[in-house]
Each structure stands twice: as structure tokens, then as C-alpha cells.
Design a protein around this motif. Structure first.
Motif, mmCIF file in Angstrom:
data_model
loop_
_atom_site.group_PDB
_atom_site.id
_atom_site.type_symbol
_atom_site.label_atom_id
_atom_site.label_comp_id
_atom_site.label_asym_id
_atom_site.label_seq_id
_atom_site.Cartn_x
_atom_site.Cartn_y
_atom_site.Cartn_z
ATOM 1 N N LEU A 30 80.881 10.474 -58.769
ATOM 2 C CA LEU A 30 80.974 10.670 -57.324
ATOM 3 C C LEU A 30 82.224 10.035 -56.727
ATOM 4 C CD1 LEU A 30 77.228 10.131 -56.374
ATOM 5 C CD2 LEU A 30 78.444 12.299 -56.646
ATOM 6 N N THR A 31 82.839 9.110 -57.451
ATOM 7 C CA THR A 31 84.058 8.459 -56.937
ATOM 8 C C THR A 31 85.326 9.059 -57.523
ATOM 9 O OG1 THR A 31 84.043 6.729 -58.643
ATOM 10 C CG2 THR A 31 82.823 6.270 -56.600
ATOM 11 N N GLN A 32 85.224 10.157 -58.256
ATOM 12 C CA GLN A 32 86.406 10.771 -58.866
ATOM 13 C C GLN A 32 87.355 11.306 -57.788
ATOM 14 O OE1 GLN A 32 87.304 11.087 -62.362
ATOM 15 N NE2 GLN A 32 85.810 9.435 -62.221
ATOM 16 N N THR A 33 88.642 11.130 -58.009
ATOM 17 C CA THR A 33 89.643 11.679 -57.092
ATOM 18 C C THR A 33 89.721 13.191 -57.236
ATOM 19 O OG1 THR A 33 91.388 11.273 -58.721
ATOM 20 C CG2 THR A 33 91.036 9.575 -57.028
ATOM 21 N N TYR A 34 89.344 13.718 -58.376
ATOM 22 C CA TYR A 34 89.275 15.156 -58.619
ATOM 23 C C TYR A 34 87.831 15.560 -58.347
ATOM 24 C CZ TYR A 34 90.149 19.654 -60.906
ATOM 25 O OH TYR A 34 90.322 20.981 -61.168
ATOM 26 N N THR A 35 87.618 16.380 -57.353
ATOM 27 C CA THR A 35 86.252 16.657 -56.903
ATOM 28 C C THR A 35 85.692 17.999 -57.355
ATOM 29 O OG1 THR A 35 87.086 17.544 -54.816
ATOM 30 C CG2 THR A 35 86.543 15.179 -54.882
ATOM 31 N N HIS A 36 86.493 18.817 -58.035
ATOM 32 C CA HIS A 36 86.006 20.135 -58.442
ATOM 33 C C HIS A 36 85.417 20.052 -59.853
ATOM 34 C CE1 HIS A 36 85.426 24.330 -57.783
ATOM 35 N NE2 HIS A 36 86.178 24.690 -58.810
ATOM 36 N N TRP A 37 84.251 19.468 -59.935
ATOM 37 C CA TRP A 37 83.530 19.306 -61.189
ATOM 38 C C TRP A 37 82.054 19.624 -60.954
ATOM 39 C CZ3 TRP A 37 79.606 15.952 -60.502
ATOM 40 C CH2 TRP A 37 79.764 14.944 -59.548
ATOM 41 N N LYS A 38 81.350 19.909 -62.029
ATOM 42 C CA LYS A 38 79.897 20.021 -62.036
ATOM 43 C C LYS A 38 79.411 19.263 -63.254
ATOM 44 C CE LYS A 38 79.095 24.453 -59.767
ATOM 45 N NZ LYS A 38 78.479 25.794 -59.922
ATOM 46 N N ALA A 39 78.273 18.633 -63.110
ATOM 47 C CA ALA A 39 77.715 17.867 -64.217
ATOM 48 C C ALA A 39 76.371 18.450 -64.640
ATOM 49 C CB ALA A 39 77.537 16.402 -63.827
ATOM 50 N N ALA A 40 76.175 18.535 -65.951
ATOM 51 C CA ALA A 40 74.890 18.897 -66.535
ATOM 52 C C ALA A 40 74.356 17.642 -67.217
ATOM 53 C CB ALA A 40 75.058 20.026 -67.543
ATOM 54 N N VAL A 41 73.227 17.157 -66.743
ATOM 55 C CA VAL A 41 72.621 15.956 -67.317
ATOM 56 C C VAL A 41 71.583 16.388 -68.338
ATOM 57 C CG1 VAL A 41 71.260 13.876 -66.848
ATOM 58 C CG2 VAL A 41 73.029 14.623 -65.213
ATOM 59 N N PHE A 42 71.874 16.114 -69.619
ATOM 60 C CA PHE A 42 70.971 16.449 -70.711
ATOM 61 C C PHE A 42 70.091 15.225 -71.008
ATOM 62 C CE2 PHE A 42 74.813 19.061 -71.843
ATOM 63 C CZ PHE A 42 74.295 20.245 -71.354
ATOM 64 N N ASP A 43 68.854 15.295 -70.557
ATOM 65 C CA ASP A 43 67.905 14.196 -70.730
ATOM 66 C C ASP A 43 67.085 14.472 -71.982
ATOM 67 O OD1 ASP A 43 66.103 12.111 -70.495
ATOM 68 O OD2 ASP A 43 65.558 12.559 -68.420
ATOM 69 N N ASP A 44 67.147 13.560 -72.933
ATOM 70 C CA ASP A 44 66.461 13.742 -74.207
ATOM 71 C C ASP A 44 65.085 13.082 -74.236
ATOM 72 O OD1 ASP A 44 66.655 15.067 -76.674
ATOM 73 O OD2 ASP A 44 67.111 13.194 -77.719
ATOM 74 N N SER A 45 64.630 12.584 -73.102
ATOM 75 C CA SER A 45 63.357 11.877 -73.044
ATOM 76 C C SER A 45 62.238 12.792 -72.558
ATOM 77 C CB SER A 45 63.480 10.682 -72.090
ATOM 78 O OG SER A 45 62.205 10.109 -71.866
ATOM 79 N N ALA A 46 61.105 12.747 -73.254
ATOM 80 C CA ALA A 46 59.937 13.513 -72.821
ATOM 81 C C ALA A 46 59.447 13.028 -71.458
ATOM 82 C CB ALA A 46 58.819 13.399 -73.861
ATOM 83 N N GLY A 47 59.692 11.755 -71.139
ATOM 84 C CA GLY A 47 59.301 11.195 -69.848
ATOM 85 C C GLY A 47 60.186 11.639 -68.702
#
Length: 174
Positions: A30-47
Motif C-alpha cells: 500500500l505504500t508503493q510509489t508505483y500504484t498500478h499493481w494487483k495482488a493475489a494472496v495465496f493462503d495455504d491454511s485450511a483456517g
């Protein structure tokens, strides 16, 4: 550079049962000077501990993508390094593990480097080592492991050489 004129960078974030580290990693995005990004969060936890973290960020650029079954550390990391686009409009991709941070200009500098390159499919950038204290404060150190190993000269290596170097030349873990 306006976001519409800038290439989209997809950031692949891997996490497993460490919501407090995921918060810190996503905040660095969120603090990146380059703002044209998207993030995919790969959660490996069943919880699915990461779901609440992603929702609390309330940023449409961050998408929660839990793995349907546990892949293990290597499987989740392999998914992050897979040669596929998770966002069809992306031009570049990078990986951020939940226990690491990006400096605020990292994506901007990486995009500039890739745009200047004529034939390099992979960019490897040096990283700095910081000390993170129990109270959450960060102290920078002078350590730059890649520079300590290879010096300051730019190198061109094949993708296969880079994979071998990354996984067989460095110690992973504490």
C-alpha cells in the motif's frame, strides 16, 4: 506515469497461518510509489486466517485466493512462481512472501528496469537485510547478500540458471 499508461504488475503473496506478518507485507504494498499493481494472496491454511486480513485492507487491488487444499510451503511457492497470469491484463509479476517486505520504490524500480531491458525475461534485484524488533520497529543493516556474493556488476543469466542458483546456492530458513 498514470496507472492507465503504466503496465500492471501482479504481486503474488504467499501466506500460511501468519496473519500479523501478512498485514505487514500488504501494508508495504500500500505504500508503493508505483500504484498500478494487483495482488493475489495465496493462503495455504485450511483456517483461512488471511481472509480477514485481506478484507481489513479494503483495497480492491488485493484479492484473496485460498488454496482449495493445503499445498505445503513448496507447493504454494511453486504456485506463486507459476508461468501463468493470475490477472489477464498484467504485464509483470513478482512474489512477496508474508514474512518479507518491499521497500516503497521496489515495484517502480523493477518496472523501470524491465522496460529498459530488451530481452531479459526475469529480473533479479538485490535485497537488504533488516532487523525487525519485537515492538515492530525496523532497523536497516548494511547487509546485501546478493551484492556480497556477486558484487556490483550486472549479470545476465538464463532462467534455468537463476532457478538453480536460487534454490541450491542459498540457505533457506533460519
Amino acid at each position: 506515469m498514470s496507472p492507465s499508461a503504466s503496465p500492471l504488475v501482479e504481486v503474488r503473496v504467499i501466506t500460511y497461518k501468519r496473519p500479523e506478518l501478512l498485514v505487514r507485507a500488504l501494508r508495504c504494498l500500500l505504500t508503493q510509489t508505483y500504484t498500478h499493481w494487483k495482488a493475489a494472496v495465496f493462503d495455504d491454511s485450511a483456517g483461512q486466517e488471511g481472509r480477514q486480513v485481506v478484507e481489513s485492507m479494503a483495497d480492491p487491488r488485493i484479492e484473496y485466493r485460498p488454496n482449495p487444499q493445503n499445498l505445503g510451503m513448496v507447493g504454494n511457492l511453486s504456485k506463486a512462481f507459476a508461468p501463468v497470469k493470475y490477472f489477464p491484463e498484467s504485464r509483470y509479476a513478482c512474489v512477496l512472501e508474508d514474512d518479507n517486505l518491499f521497500g516503497p520504490e521496489l515495484i517502480e524500480r523493477n518496472v523501470a528496469s524491465m522496460q529498459q531491458a530488451t530481452s531479459l525475461p526475469v529480473l533479479v534485484r538485490n535485497y537488504g537485510v533488516v532487523d525487525i524488533h519485537e515492538d515492530g520497529t525496523i532497523t536497516e543493516t548494511d547487509r546485501q547478500p546478493m551484492r556480497e556474493i556477486w558484487g556490483d556488476s550486472p549479470r545476465e543469466i538464463t532462467f534455468d540458471d537463476r532457478v538453480i542458483e536460487a534454490f541450491f546456492s542459498y540457505t533457506l530458513g533460519p
